[in-house]
Design a protein around this motif. Structure first.
Motif: not given
Length: 367
Positions: A269-276
């Motif tokens: 699905r449309p998603a938000r990705i956090a790079t850590v």
């Protein structure tokens, strides 16, 4: 400064108050004798010097490490009145340095016993030692035939101040395992051949075996740091670590786009990705790829894609609090090492001892 302040990319907070509370609880559970502090592998990755300093302040009078190098590094922290023991024993040629530093080796084979006796003779003094008897681990320690041979030598321990005779459980975390009782039986039979010396039997889980593992000295390690000594049951120990890594970037992606190396994760699905800012170079195991989770403001967020060397990516679609400059929790009371280990297909020992050197570390409750 709190763990989520400052300019750090990732922060490891070690709660010495929790470690001290765990030690006191283990003391209460082992009324037959004192409880040592096992701080090998840099106190299971949490810092041997600050942990040893705090537990000595609490009253610990026995500190154990694995190697001579670990012992020498702790020598300035551990007073001479506190026994500083080396579980792996000493490699040939290290005896003089250990003796000069007041370090107590665990003698695991007849040859080591001979070398330590020779060192004592050369120094014209009785040197302290601990003797290990193997009762089923088949790893370190004198076996039955070796004990029998040593027992026939009336001078075997004359030059030594033998503090304890010890053994190590194979499966103490399995209280119903008949090998626990069999090991104690073997140990009692073999030590009866030797001069009367105080005994050391229980490790962390062994303490929870109760009277079966009662001895003159317990040697817990993992339980001090919050690892569950009673698998399958609620953890009686306090979690001692909190690990948080900073969110470097948050991006929106469309359904069907992939994240990370080799496109192993594809957005459904449309998603938000956090790079850590953490990765396997920091001890966040690569086996957590596709399995790990983090916490954002108490919400669980799944790891998206593979763990890479310096970076992790999390699906924060359902965590609107996630933003660049914020934090993802990777370990803590609400995400304990045992739970992370289960996802990684390993044990909590590896989770803690793998913790890398790049984290900014904070200690709560220093002695």
């Amino acid at each position: 400064m709190t763990p989520t302040e400052g300019t750090a990319s990732a922060v490891l907070a070690i709660d010495l108050d929790a470690i001290a509370a765990n030690w006191r609880d283990l003391v209460r559970r082992h009324p037959s004798g004192p409880v040592a502090a096992v701080v090998k592998a840099d106190a299971y990755g949490l810092g041997a010097a600050p942990v040893a300093r705090r537990l000595i302040a609490e009253g610990a009078r026995h500190v154990f490490v694995a190697t001579l190098e670990e012992a020498l590094a702790l020598r300035a922290v551990v007073p001479r009145a506190v026994l500083l023991g080396v579980l792996n024993g000493l490699v040939a040629g290290a005896e003089a340095e250990a003796a000069a530093s007041g370090i107590v080796p665990v003698l695991n084979e007849p040859a080591a016993l001979e070398r330590w006796r020779a060192c004592a003779a050369a120094r014209s003094e009785r040197l302290p030692a601990i003797l290990q008897i193997d009762t089923g681990m088949n790893r370190l320690g004198l076996g039955r035939r070796e004990v029998e041979r040593v027992a026939q030598d009336p001078a075997a321990f004359a030059a030594l101040d033998l503090r304890y005779v010890m053994t190590h459980f194979v499966a103490s975390e399995e209280p119903e395992n008949p090998l626990n009782r069999e090991q104690v039986r073997r140990f009692d039979a073999l030590r009866a051949m030797l001069p009367p010396v105080p005994t050391s039997v229980a490790n962390s889980s062994g303490i929870f075996l109760g009277p079966l593992a009662a001895s003159d000295l317990a040697r817990p390690g993992a339980a001090l740091y919050g690892i569950n000594p009673t698998p399958g049951h609620p953890n009686p120990m306090r979690t001692a670590v909190t690990l948080e890594a900073r969110i470097l970037q948050v991006r929106d992606i469309e359904a069907g786009e992939s994240v990370g190396y080799n496109s192993t994760w594809v957005a459904a699905r449309p998603a938000r990705i956090a790079t850590v800012a953490a990765g396997y170079a920091d001890g966040y195991l690569r086996s957590l790829s596709g399995r790990g989770v983090g916490l954002v403001a108490g919400r669980q967020v799944p790891l998206a894609g593979r763990v890479s060397m310096d970076l992790l990516t999390f699906d924060v679609t359902d965590a609107p609090e996630a933003a660049a400059g914020g934090w993802v929790r990777l370990l803590g009371p609400d995400l304990p090492p045992d739970a992370v280990a289960e996802r990684a297909g390993t044990n909590a020992y590896e989770i803690l001892t793998a913790l890398g050197a790049r984290y900014r570390r904070y200690y709560r409750g220093q002695a």
